[in-house]
Design a protein around this motif. Structure first.
Motif, PDB file in Angstrom:
ATOM      1  N   GLU A 224       0.839  -1.206   0.000  1.00  0.00           N
ATOM      2  CA  GLU A 224       0.000   0.000   0.000  1.00  0.00           C
ATOM      3  C   GLU A 224       0.874   1.256   0.000  1.00  0.00           C
ATOM      4  N   ILE A 225       1.936   1.246   0.804  1.00  0.00           N
ATOM      5  CA  ILE A 225       2.830   2.407   0.860  1.00  0.00           C
ATOM      6  C   ILE A 225       3.509   2.618  -0.490  1.00  0.00           C
TER       7      ILE A 225
ATOM      8  N   VAL B 111       9.107  14.467  -0.694  1.00  0.00           N
ATOM      9  CA  VAL B 111       9.055  13.476   0.382  1.00  0.00           C
ATOM     10  C   VAL B 111       8.243  14.019   1.546  1.00  0.00           C
ATOM     11  N   ARG B 112       8.498  15.257   1.936  1.00  0.00           N
ATOM     12  CA  ARG B 112       7.761  15.839   3.067  1.00  0.00           C
ATOM     13  C   ARG B 112       6.267  15.964   2.758  1.00  0.00           C
TER      14      ARG B 112
ATOM     15  N   GLN C  97       0.440  11.039   4.398  1.00  0.00           N
ATOM     16  CA  GLN C  97      -0.220   9.792   4.008  1.00  0.00           C
ATOM     17  C   GLN C  97       0.153   8.642   4.943  1.00  0.00           C
ATOM     18  N   LEU C  98       1.309   8.732   5.569  1.00  0.00           N
ATOM     19  CA  LEU C  98       1.753   7.665   6.464  1.00  0.00           C
ATOM     20  C   LEU C  98       1.029   7.697   7.806  1.00  0.00           C
TER      21      LEU C  98
ATOM     22  N   VAL D  54       0.749   3.825   9.032  1.00  0.00           N
ATOM     23  CA  VAL D  54       1.739   3.235   9.940  1.00  0.00           C
ATOM     24  C   VAL D  54       1.280   3.438  11.380  1.00  0.00           C
ATOM     25  N   THR D  55       0.623   2.406  11.920  1.00  0.00           N
ATOM     26  CA  THR D  55       0.157   2.479  13.309  1.00  0.00           C
ATOM     27  C   THR D  55       1.160   1.840  14.260  1.00  0.00           C
ATOM     28  N   GLU D  56       2.025   0.963  13.733  1.00  0.00           N
ATOM     29  CA  GLU D  56       3.132   0.366  14.484  1.00  0.00           C
ATOM     30  C   GLU D  56       4.330   0.349  13.562  1.00  0.00           C
TER      31      GLU D  56
END
Length: 118
Positions: free
Chosen positions: A29-30, A82-83, A88-89, A93-95
């Protein structure tokens, strides 16, 4: 084609191989979102052993039952792009661990005539 040379940022996201987002591997997904955002490139690397904030060691050794090996997703592009991707992360990204490093791109060349995946 994105041109990239000189100063850049390297975004590295460390997650587990078993981490998912809407029943899909999180690393995939990323990478798909990075592609949609037009970032210069992204790759996922499967680790053979590691641990994170949980202090639980994950390994691919034969006698280990761990299947949740570490995965590092590496994205490189200019700092602004990138910034702009970082928000979106937040939902994804929860862990895990997300880091940024300054880097210098020496060479960024694609294959001639290569068709882009959609």
């Amino acid at each position: 084609m994105t041109r990239l040379h000189g100063s850049a940022l390297r975004l590295t996201i460390f997650v587990g191989e078993g981490d998912t987002f809407r029943h899909r591997p999180l690393y995939g997904e990323i990478i798909h979102r990075a592609h949609q955002a037009g970032l210069a490139g992204a790759s996922a690397f499967r680790g053979i052993e590691g641990y994170g904030a949980s202090s639980l060691i994950h390994t691919n050794r034969l006698l280990s039952l761990s299947e949740d090996l570490p995965v590092a997703i590496v994205i490189v592009d200019d700092a602004a792009r990138v910034r702009a991707f970082l928000p979106q992360l937040d939902d994804l990204v929860t862990e895990g661990l997300v880091i940024l490093d300054e880097c210098e791109v020496i060479r960024y060349v694609g294959r001639h005539g290569e068709k882009r995946a959609k």
